[in-house]
Design a protein around this motif. Structure first.
Motif, PDB file in Angstrom:
ATOM      1  N   PRO A  70      24.532  -0.554 -27.927  1.00 52.30           N
ATOM      2  CA  PRO A  70      23.400   0.359 -28.122  1.00 52.30           C
ATOM      3  C   PRO A  70      23.877   1.794 -28.354  1.00 52.30           C
ATOM      4  CG  PRO A  70      23.044  -1.027 -26.208  1.00 52.30           C
ATOM      5  CD  PRO A  70      24.458  -1.248 -26.637  1.00 52.30           C
ATOM      6  N   PHE A  71      23.179   2.488 -29.253  1.00 53.95           N
ATOM      7  CA  PHE A  71      23.462   3.913 -29.461  1.00 53.95           C
ATOM      8  C   PHE A  71      22.137   4.656 -29.559  1.00 53.95           C
ATOM      9  CE2 PHE A  71      23.285   2.187 -33.757  1.00 53.95           C
ATOM     10  CZ  PHE A  71      22.579   3.142 -34.471  1.00 53.95           C
ATOM     11  N   PHE A  72      22.182   5.917 -29.151  1.00 54.07           N
ATOM     12  CA  PHE A  72      20.974   6.723 -29.047  1.00 54.07           C
ATOM     13  C   PHE A  72      20.833   7.732 -30.184  1.00 54.07           C
ATOM     14  CE2 PHE A  72      21.998   5.234 -24.854  1.00 54.07           C
ATOM     15  CZ  PHE A  72      20.780   4.871 -24.327  1.00 54.07           C
ATOM     16  N   ILE A  73      21.936   8.226 -30.700  1.00 55.02           N
ATOM     17  CA  ILE A  73      21.895   9.273 -31.716  1.00 55.02           C
ATOM     18  C   ILE A  73      22.518   8.738 -32.995  1.00 55.02           C
ATOM     19  CG2 ILE A  73      22.673  11.583 -32.356  1.00 55.02           C
ATOM     20  CD1 ILE A  73      22.731  12.205 -29.318  1.00 55.02           C
ATOM     21  N   GLN A  74      21.740   8.722 -34.056  1.00 55.68           N
ATOM     22  CA  GLN A  74      22.230   8.220 -35.344  1.00 55.68           C
ATOM     23  C   GLN A  74      22.841   9.348 -36.176  1.00 55.68           C
ATOM     24  OE1 GLN A  74      19.220   6.316 -37.705  1.00 55.68           O
ATOM     25  NE2 GLN A  74      20.722   5.383 -39.049  1.00 55.68           N
ATOM     26  N   ARG A  75      22.215  10.531 -36.098  1.00 55.30           N
ATOM     27  CA  ARG A  75      22.678  11.628 -36.952  1.00 55.30           C
ATOM     28  C   ARG A  75      22.298  12.955 -36.294  1.00 55.30           C
ATOM     29  NH1 ARG A  75      20.137   9.959 -41.009  1.00 55.30           N
ATOM     30  NH2 ARG A  75      18.226  11.131 -40.772  1.00 55.30           N
ATOM     31  N   ILE A  76      23.178  13.949 -36.476  1.00 55.61           N
ATOM     32  CA  ILE A  76      22.892  15.317 -36.027  1.00 55.61           C
ATOM     33  C   ILE A  76      22.963  16.201 -37.263  1.00 55.61           C
ATOM     34  CG2 ILE A  76      23.627  17.258 -34.590  1.00 55.61           C
ATOM     35  CD1 ILE A  76      24.933  15.194 -32.709  1.00 55.61           C
ATOM     36  N   GLU A  77      21.899  16.976 -37.445  1.00 53.43           N
ATOM     37  CA  GLU A  77      21.838  17.889 -38.585  1.00 53.43           C
ATOM     38  C   GLU A  77      21.711  19.320 -38.082  1.00 53.43           C
ATOM     39  OE1 GLU A  77      18.446  16.675 -40.848  1.00 53.43           O
ATOM     40  OE2 GLU A  77      19.411  14.831 -41.575  1.00 53.43           O
ATOM     41  N   ASP A  78      22.230  20.270 -38.873  1.00 54.54           N
ATOM     42  CA  ASP A  78      22.020  21.669 -38.520  1.00 54.54           C
ATOM     43  C   ASP A  78      20.654  22.116 -39.050  1.00 54.54           C
ATOM     44  OD1 ASP A  78      22.330  22.171 -41.250  1.00 54.54           O
ATOM     45  OD2 ASP A  78      24.324  23.074 -41.031  1.00 54.54           O
ATOM     46  N   SER A  79      20.322  23.388 -38.845  1.00 60.19           N
ATOM     47  CA  SER A  79      18.998  23.894 -39.232  1.00 60.19           C
ATOM     48  C   SER A  79      18.772  23.864 -40.745  1.00 60.19           C
ATOM     49  CB  SER A  79      18.776  25.307 -38.699  1.00 60.19           C
ATOM     50  OG  SER A  79      19.777  26.167 -39.215  1.00 60.19           O
ATOM     51  N   ALA A  80      19.846  23.784 -41.526  1.00 59.68           N
ATOM     52  CA  ALA A  80      19.733  23.723 -42.989  1.00 59.68           C
ATOM     53  C   ALA A  80      19.661  22.281 -43.492  1.00 59.68           C
ATOM     54  CB  ALA A  80      20.903  24.448 -43.630  1.00 59.68           C
ATOM     55  N   GLY A  81      19.718  21.321 -42.580  1.00 59.36           N
ATOM     56  CA  GLY A  81      19.631  19.919 -42.975  1.00 59.36           C
ATOM     57  C   GLY A  81      20.979  19.300 -43.322  1.00 59.36           C
ATOM     58  N   ASN A  82      22.072  20.036 -43.099  1.00 59.90           N
ATOM     59  CA  ASN A  82      23.409  19.469 -43.330  1.00 59.90           C
ATOM     60  C   ASN A  82      23.793  18.542 -42.205  1.00 59.90           C
ATOM     61  OD1 ASN A  82      23.838  21.107 -45.688  1.00 59.90           O
ATOM     62  ND2 ASN A  82      24.186  22.843 -44.310  1.00 59.90           N
ATOM     63  N   THR A  83      24.347  17.388 -42.551  1.00 64.01           N
ATOM     64  CA  THR A  83      24.738  16.414 -41.541  1.00 64.01           C
ATOM     65  C   THR A  83      26.013  16.874 -40.853  1.00 64.01           C
ATOM     66  OG1 THR A  83      23.716  14.625 -42.777  1.00 64.01           O
ATOM     67  CG2 THR A  83      25.366  14.004 -41.151  1.00 64.01           C
ATOM     68  N   LEU A  84      25.946  17.018 -39.532  1.00 63.13           N
ATOM     69  CA  LEU A  84      27.106  17.399 -38.735  1.00 63.13           C
ATOM     70  C   LEU A  84      27.788  16.181 -38.126  1.00 63.13           C
ATOM     71  CD1 LEU A  84      25.545  20.439 -36.831  1.00 63.13           C
ATOM     72  CD2 LEU A  84      26.951  20.491 -38.912  1.00 63.13           C
ATOM     73  N   PHE A  85      26.999  15.161 -37.854  1.00 64.54           N
ATOM     74  CA  PHE A  85      27.524  13.941 -37.252  1.00 64.54           C
ATOM     75  C   PHE A  85      26.647  12.781 -37.706  1.00 64.54           C
ATOM     76  CE2 PHE A  85      27.020  10.705 -33.953  1.00 64.54           C
ATOM     77  CZ  PHE A  85      28.337  10.303 -33.770  1.00 64.54           C
ATOM     78  N   GLU A  86      27.279  11.670 -38.038  1.00 68.13           N
ATOM     79  CA  GLU A  86      26.506  10.475 -38.369  1.00 68.13           C
ATOM     80  C   GLU A  86      27.216   9.259 -37.794  1.00 68.13           C
ATOM     81  OE1 GLU A  86      24.091   8.515 -42.082  1.00 68.13           O
ATOM     82  OE2 GLU A  86      25.327  10.265 -42.425  1.00 68.13           O
TER      83      GLU A  86
END
Length: 181
Positions: free
Chosen positions: A165-181
């Motif tokens: 199980p995982f809880f976070i699929q993606r982290i984006e900054d305020s501009a919508g750039n993917t920081l983590f996927e």
């Protein structure tokens, strides 16, 4: 305010994504997340994993189990019973599971062997250190979180593949750039 606390976990069995998670009634009242942090005995909801281990050993849904009292040498004080306090005698494995028969499940575990069952059960992602090394394992006396139990059941739902199980699929900054996927 409810009298008891509970938890709900829903994961996607194909990839392990947590789709829903409820770990309590009111975060302001209690910060304890029952879905992730709670460790409980799963009870009869653990029996399907014992039956899966038996299927792996060559048992079939029509194999006959003994729904009768269990005797353990050296432990005469342990006297498990079925919830209805009845014994059905010889019973097909599928009926024993459908009726959640305690004695049939214990006898099945005794027949396949505790060590073999534990080795197979580890494939579902369960921590063997939290499992009792005894016949009470068939009654779900180990401890696990609701997330861990959902992880185990996901293996059944997706054809035998273990997903974490995982809880976070993606982290984006305020501009919508993917920081983590």
């Amino acid at each position: 305010v409810p009298a008891v606390g509970g938890a709900l976990v829903s994961i996607d069995p194909h990839d392990g994504a947590v789709r829903a998670l409820v770990g309590g009634y009111d975060f302001a009242d209690s910060k304890f997340n029952r879905a992730v942090d709670m460790r409980r005995q799963p009870g009869s909801s653990f029996k399907p994993f014992i039956y899966a281990a038996a299927l792996n050993e060559g048992w079939t849904p029509v194999s006959t189990l003994r729904d009768q009292a269990v005797r353990v040498k050296g432990n005469e004080r342990w006297n498990p019973k079925n919830s209805d306090h009845k014994e059905l005698g010889p019973i097909p494995m599928r009926k024993a599971l459908a009726l959640s028969r305690n004695l049939a499940s214990i006898n099945l575990l005794q027949s396949i062997g505790i060590t073999d069952a534990q080795a197979y059960i580890s494939r579902f992602g369960f921590d063997l250190q939290a499992m009792p090394l005894g016949l009470s394992m068939a009654l779900g006396t180990g401890e696990m979180s609701p997330v861990k139990l959902a992880e185990g059941y996901a293996v059944f739902a997706n054809g035998g593949y273990h997903v974490v199980p995982f809880f976070i699929q993606r982290i984006e900054d305020s501009a919508g750039n993917t920081l983590f996927e």
